[in-house]
Design an enzyme around this catalytic site. Structure first.
Site, PDB file in Angstrom:
ATOM      1  N   PHE A 208      61.625  33.587 -17.524  1.00  0.00           N
ATOM      2  CA  PHE A 208      62.340  32.386 -17.970  1.00  0.00           C
ATOM      3  C   PHE A 208      61.456  31.369 -18.672  1.00  0.00           C
ATOM      4  O   PHE A 208      61.948  30.511 -19.395  1.00  0.00           O
ATOM      5  CB  PHE A 208      62.999  31.694 -16.753  1.00  0.00           C
ATOM      6  CG  PHE A 208      62.018  30.893 -15.926  1.00  0.00           C
ATOM      7  CD1 PHE A 208      61.714  29.580 -16.263  1.00  0.00           C
ATOM      8  CD2 PHE A 208      61.369  31.447 -14.832  1.00  0.00           C
ATOM      9  CE1 PHE A 208      60.793  28.842 -15.518  1.00  0.00           C
ATOM     10  CE2 PHE A 208      60.459  30.719 -14.087  1.00  0.00           C
ATOM     11  CZ  PHE A 208      60.166  29.416 -14.437  1.00  0.00           C
ATOM     12  N   LYS A 232      66.084  42.565 -22.886  1.00  0.00           N
ATOM     13  CA  LYS A 232      66.796  41.892 -21.807  1.00  0.00           C
ATOM     14  C   LYS A 232      66.107  40.555 -21.546  1.00  0.00           C
ATOM     15  O   LYS A 232      65.047  40.495 -20.940  1.00  0.00           O
ATOM     16  CB  LYS A 232      66.785  42.724 -20.508  1.00  0.00           C
ATOM     17  CG  LYS A 232      67.740  42.104 -19.490  1.00  0.00           C
ATOM     18  CD  LYS A 232      67.417  42.446 -18.058  1.00  0.00           C
ATOM     19  CE  LYS A 232      66.495  41.512 -17.357  1.00  0.00           C
ATOM     20  NZ  LYS A 232      66.899  40.118 -17.213  1.00  0.00           N
ATOM     21  N   LYS A 236      67.942  33.466 -16.650  1.00  0.00           N
ATOM     22  CA  LYS A 236      67.928  32.027 -16.406  1.00  0.00           C
ATOM     23  C   LYS A 236      68.026  31.218 -17.693  1.00  0.00           C
ATOM     24  O   LYS A 236      68.362  30.061 -17.682  1.00  0.00           O
ATOM     25  CB  LYS A 236      66.656  31.645 -15.653  1.00  0.00           C
ATOM     26  CG  LYS A 236      66.542  32.329 -14.298  1.00  0.00           C
ATOM     27  CD  LYS A 236      65.150  32.216 -13.715  1.00  0.00           C
ATOM     28  CE  LYS A 236      64.927  33.317 -12.688  1.00  0.00           C
ATOM     29  NZ  LYS A 236      63.550  33.432 -12.263  1.00  0.00           N
ATOM     30  N   SER A 283      56.944  38.095 -12.899  1.00  0.00           N
ATOM     31  CA  SER A 283      56.195  38.012 -11.645  1.00  0.00           C
ATOM     32  C   SER A 283      55.662  39.383 -11.213  1.00  0.00           C
ATOM     33  O   SER A 283      56.071  40.418 -11.739  1.00  0.00           O
ATOM     34  CB  SER A 283      57.117  37.464 -10.558  1.00  0.00           C
ATOM     35  OG  SER A 283      58.159  38.399 -10.357  1.00  0.00           O
ATOM     36  N   CYS A 338      52.198  30.858 -17.460  1.00  0.00           N
ATOM     37  CA  CYS A 338      51.328  31.855 -16.821  1.00  0.00           C
ATOM     38  C   CYS A 338      49.877  31.494 -17.032  1.00  0.00           C
ATOM     39  O   CYS A 338      49.006  31.966 -16.324  1.00  0.00           O
ATOM     40  CB  CYS A 338      51.606  33.239 -17.389  1.00  0.00           C
ATOM     41  SG  CYS A 338      51.254  33.329 -19.136  1.00  0.00           S
ATOM     42  N   GLU A 438      50.991  32.315  -6.245  1.00  0.00           N
ATOM     43  CA  GLU A 438      51.143  31.575  -7.499  1.00  0.00           C
ATOM     44  C   GLU A 438      52.177  30.473  -7.244  1.00  0.00           C
ATOM     45  O   GLU A 438      53.282  30.751  -6.793  1.00  0.00           O
ATOM     46  CB  GLU A 438      51.659  32.540  -8.576  1.00  0.00           C
ATOM     47  CG  GLU A 438      51.803  31.906  -9.922  1.00  0.00           C
ATOM     48  CD  GLU A 438      52.409  32.865 -10.954  1.00  0.00           C
ATOM     49  OE1 GLU A 438      53.189  33.756 -10.572  1.00  0.00           O
ATOM     50  OE2 GLU A 438      52.090  32.709 -12.139  1.00  0.00           O
TER      51      GLU A 438
HETATM   52  P1  NAD Z   1      60.675  37.193 -12.626  1.00  0.00           P
HETATM   53  O1  NAD Z   1      59.749  38.299 -12.265  1.00  0.00           O
HETATM   54  O2  NAD Z   1      61.515  36.599 -11.576  1.00  0.00           O
HETATM   55  O3  NAD Z   1      61.667  37.690 -13.786  1.00  0.00           O
HETATM   56  C1  NAD Z   1      61.181  38.350 -14.939  1.00  0.00           C
HETATM   57  C2  NAD Z   1      62.181  39.434 -15.355  1.00  0.00           C
HETATM   58  O4  NAD Z   1      62.191  40.474 -14.379  1.00  0.00           O
HETATM   59  C3  NAD Z   1      63.593  38.918 -15.475  1.00  0.00           C
HETATM   60  O5  NAD Z   1      64.157  39.462 -16.650  1.00  0.00           O
HETATM   61  C4  NAD Z   1      64.298  39.413 -14.213  1.00  0.00           C
HETATM   62  O6  NAD Z   1      65.630  39.756 -14.447  1.00  0.00           O
HETATM   63  C5  NAD Z   1      63.491  40.638 -13.813  1.00  0.00           C
HETATM   64  N1  NAD Z   1      63.276  40.725 -12.355  1.00  0.00           N
HETATM   65  C6  NAD Z   1      63.097  39.700 -11.498  1.00  0.00           C
HETATM   66  N2  NAD Z   1      62.867  40.160 -10.261  1.00  0.00           N
HETATM   67  C7  NAD Z   1      62.894  41.505 -10.331  1.00  0.00           C
HETATM   68  C8  NAD Z   1      62.717  42.555  -9.377  1.00  0.00           C
HETATM   69  N3  NAD Z   1      62.471  42.294  -8.111  1.00  0.00           N
HETATM   70  N4  NAD Z   1      62.816  43.819  -9.798  1.00  0.00           N
HETATM   71  C9  NAD Z   1      63.044  44.092 -11.090  1.00  0.00           C
HETATM   72  N5  NAD Z   1      63.224  43.147 -12.037  1.00  0.00           N
HETATM   73  C10 NAD Z   1      63.156  41.865 -11.677  1.00  0.00           C
HETATM   74  O7  NAD Z   1      59.764  36.089 -13.347  1.00  0.00           O
HETATM   75  P2  NAD Z   1      60.203  34.624 -13.775  1.00  0.00           P
HETATM   76  O8  NAD Z   1      60.380  33.795 -12.552  1.00  0.00           O
HETATM   77  O9  NAD Z   1      61.302  34.703 -14.765  1.00  0.00           O
HETATM   78  O10 NAD Z   1      58.889  34.158 -14.581  1.00  0.00           O
HETATM   79  C11 NAD Z   1      57.774  33.594 -13.937  1.00  0.00           C
HETATM   80  C12 NAD Z   1      56.696  34.619 -13.696  1.00  0.00           C
HETATM   81  O11 NAD Z   1      56.316  35.223 -14.938  1.00  0.00           O
HETATM   82  C13 NAD Z   1      55.419  34.016 -13.138  1.00  0.00           C
HETATM   83  O12 NAD Z   1      54.903  34.872 -12.161  1.00  0.00           O
HETATM   84  C14 NAD Z   1      54.489  33.957 -14.348  1.00  0.00           C
HETATM   85  O13 NAD Z   1      53.113  33.968 -14.041  1.00  0.00           O
HETATM   86  C15 NAD Z   1      54.895  35.207 -15.056  1.00  0.00           C
HETATM   87  N6  NAD Z   1      54.511  35.159 -16.457  1.00  0.00           N
HETATM   88  C16 NAD Z   1      53.444  35.906 -16.839  1.00  0.00           C
HETATM   89  C17 NAD Z   1      53.011  35.857 -18.145  1.00  0.00           C
HETATM   90  C18 NAD Z   1      51.833  36.664 -18.569  1.00  0.00           C
HETATM   91  O14 NAD Z   1      51.640  36.820 -19.755  1.00  0.00           O
HETATM   92  N7  NAD Z   1      51.027  37.173 -17.649  1.00  0.00           N
HETATM   93  C19 NAD Z   1      53.681  35.058 -19.082  1.00  0.00           C
HETATM   94  C20 NAD Z   1      54.790  34.313 -18.656  1.00  0.00           C
HETATM   95  C21 NAD Z   1      55.197  34.375 -17.334  1.00  0.00           C
END
Ligand code: NAD
Length: 579
Positions: A208, A232, A236, A283, A338, A438
């Site tokens: 998100f 996809k 959010k 995440s 991130c 985190e």
């Molecule tokens: P999230 O993991 O909750 O969601 C990311 C995507 O994965 C969404 O499309 C969601 O539908 C899907 N998803 C969520 N939980 C899942 C599960 N248990 N199984 C399978 N799919 C699932 O992440 P968020 O809250 O949207 O974003 C924040 C996170 O993203 C933080 O941990 C941040 O550090 C990370 N992030 C990392 C980078 C990077 O480049 N390393 C960049 C941006 C964000």
């Protein structure tokens, strides 16, 4: 259809599809509380940031799928509300794409692939050229969408779009990046060459926090290489991604989350045999699940995950520039980056640093992202806010000192927003929950170390390795840090060292799984022959950014730093820097 016709058609479609799609309304969208993503997630921790369906105003627009070049309303009656985090207003609803819709999207991408991969690279580049022009044209509108759905300040939202735009610009030069290798007469009369080929249908699963930049990390490079794509977005804040445009079927967009008792679109993407590669950002729970499930199916996966980014401050660091950098990196975008800075390790006397940082953090303006002069907006959801509160509380209970508490902030006019003011905890130890997890909020942790060696060792022992920075005027210390630190992105007097697209975005340890890093043109191409398997397998990339290495402490590099800080999207601009 001859080639010239294809080119004209492509450009027209790009333009047409970038026009904001009209809202789709349904008479009765059913909201199901059990659809909360975190409930059914395999191994999801109680620190989930997932959204919860809320009470919705009547008839919010439904976000459509994009399948085979057409925006189509989903047949699904199961929806997730997209909530403005500053007001709790339901901005729109995301219906979870049905299995048929998902399959139709993959099938459209598969069908479009043969023609698209054989479309000349110059034509594919030209589509990107047009695309970047349209993004520039609509920059303000796109930024406003991001702020409304995600809550970040308009300036941050513009940065979000701008960093994605840079990837599109990079894709405009794809032809030269696609060059292969050739050696004649490797044996008598035999020449060898390697060429880059597209993989087929690729997919992207987004988080998100950067609703513009991260989708743009993914599909522009992939499609310009000749792949087709199923995206996809985050459930959010999904709308922005719909405004992208390419010929029919080349880009498809589906929506959903990961649930047990209903279509799990994430698992469908991992399992589908027609999808050859997946880009994921999010995440660790999600990223490792996707990485292992999709890799087991033989897919190429790049999984960019969570972070705990540290900065070391040495006693010789330039005071004003360092304070500016730490405050911007710690609290900008409400810490939901991130590459946000979450932990500062002071080497030597920390007292005066701490006092000054608290003073500057207190001066930041917390408000809705749309309000002028806002330094930080709300966090994405009520759950995210609760989770951050819990982590701060657990820190205090385990002995941390609360130097600044932003938990009870009330923003006039936005009383129901998910606001948290800048929060600072000191006396942090590595066994505390708030250090291990985190936080992903505007919370900065202070630690102390007796030496640079000790500080480096603390960082290297942390499970994450997205980014790390050092603030010093000593070239010797900077070089030691650069060579010994275990992080993907390394900054020297640069708080958030995010590389531009002609490098690649990387990560280390638990922050990354996969073999190929983001927006590197290698990501979405297969090589007929690997050009250097030994190098590829045995090295990892580090992106390093250095601002200055000065011996003279009194000479302030503030101007330079501010330029760079804004260049890398830190937008907490301060008119005056209190001493
Ligand atoms: P999230 O993991 O909750 O969601 C990311 C995507 O994965 C969404 O499309 C969601 O539908 C899907 N998803 C969520 N939980 C899942 C599960 N248990 N199984 C399978 N799919 C699932 O992440 P968020 O809250 O949207 O974003 C924040 C996170 O993203 C933080 O941990 C941040 O550090 C990370 N992030 C990392 C980078 C990077 O480049 N390393 C960049 C941006 C964000």
């Amino acid at each position: 259809m001859h080639r010239g016709a294809i080119e004209v058609l492509e450009l027209e479609l790009v333009e047409e599809m970038l026009i904001l799609f009209p809202p789709f309304y349904v008479v009765a969208a059913r909201k199901l509380d059990f659809m909360r993503p975190q409930i059914c997630a395999p191994g999801r921790s109680h620190f989930s940031t997932a959204v919860e369906p809320s009470s919705s105003k009547s008839n919010p627009p439904r976000v459509p799928n994009l399948i085979g070049g057409r925006f189509v309303d989903s047949k699904s009656s199961t929806v997730i509300d997209v909530i403005n985090p500053a007001t709790q207003e339901v901005v729109s609803q995301v219906p979870l794409s049905t299995d048929e819709e998902f399959k139709a999207a993959v099938s459209a991408a598969k069908k479009a692939y043969p023609l698209w991969r054989n479309t000349p690279i110059t034509t594919r580049q030209r589509v990107m050229l047009k695309f970047q022009e349209l993004i520039r044209r609509d920059m303000d509108k796109l930024a406003l969408n991001v702020t409304t759905e995600q809550g970040k300040t308009l300036k941050d939202a513009q940065g979000d779009v701008f960093r994605g735009l840079e990837v599109v610009e990079h894709a405009c030069g794809m032809a030269t990046l696609q060059m292969g290798e050739y050696v004649s007469n490797v044996s008598h009369g035999i020449d060898t060459y390697s060429i880059r080929e597209p993989l087929g249908v690729c997919a992207g699963i987004c988080p998100f926090n950067f609703p513009a930049m991260i989708p743009l990390w993914m599909f522009p490079v992939a499609v310009t290489c000749g792949n087709t794509f199923v995206l996809k977005p985050s459930e959010k804040d999904p709308e922005l991604a719909l405004e992208a445009g390419l010929p029919e079927g080349v880009l498809n967009i589906v929506h959903g989350t990961h649930v047990c008792d209903h279509l799990d679109i994430v698992n469908s993407i991992c399992d589908d045999d027609d999808i050859k590669a997946i880009s994921f950002v999010g995440s660790n729970v999600a990223g490792m699940h996707i990485y292992s499930r999709a890799a087991a199916k033989g897919k190429r996966v790049q999984s960019n995950m969570g972070a705990k980014n540290h900065a070391i401050v040495l006693p010789d660091a330039n005071v004003d520039a360092t304070l500016n950098a730490l405050v911007a990196a710690g609290f900008g975008a409400a810490g939901q980056r991130c590459m946000a800075l979450s932990t500062v390790i002071f080497v030597g006397d920390a007292k005066s640093w701490k006092a000054k940082l608290v003073e500057r953090a207190k001066a930041l303006k917390v408000n809705a992202g749309t309000e002028p002069d806002t330094d930080l907006g709300p966090v994405i959801s009520k759950q995210a806010k609760e989770r951050i509160h819990k982590l701060v509380k657990s820190g205090v209970e385990s002995g941390a000192k609360l130097l600044l508490d932003g938990r009870n902030i009330v923003v006039p006019g936005y009383e129901s927003g998910n606001f948290i003011g800048p929060t600072i905890l000191s006396d942090i130890t590595t066994n505390m929950e708030c250090y291990k997890e985190e936080i992903f909020g505007p919370v900065l942790l202070f630690m102390e170390a007796d030496s640079l060696e000790e500080a480096i060792s603390i960082i290297n022992s942390n499970k994450y390795g997205n980014g790390a920075s050092i603030f010093t005027t000593s070239g010797v210390a900077a070089r030691k840090f650069q060579t010994e630190i275990e992080a993907g992105q390394v900054g020297i007097n640069v708080p958030i060292p995010v590389p531009l697209p002609f490098f690649s975005f990387t990560g280390n340890k638990a922050s990354f799984a996969g073999d190929l890093n983001f927006y590197d043109n290698v990501v979405c191409c297969s090589l007929v022959e690997p050009f250097d398997p030994i190098l590829e397998k045995n090295t990892q990339r580090i992106a390093l950014q250095t601002l200055y290495l000065k011996e003279d402490k009194d000479e302030e590099p503030k101007e330079d730093l501010e330029i760079l800080v804004s260049f890398i999207m830190m937008t907490l601009r301060r008119k005056k820097n209190p001493k």
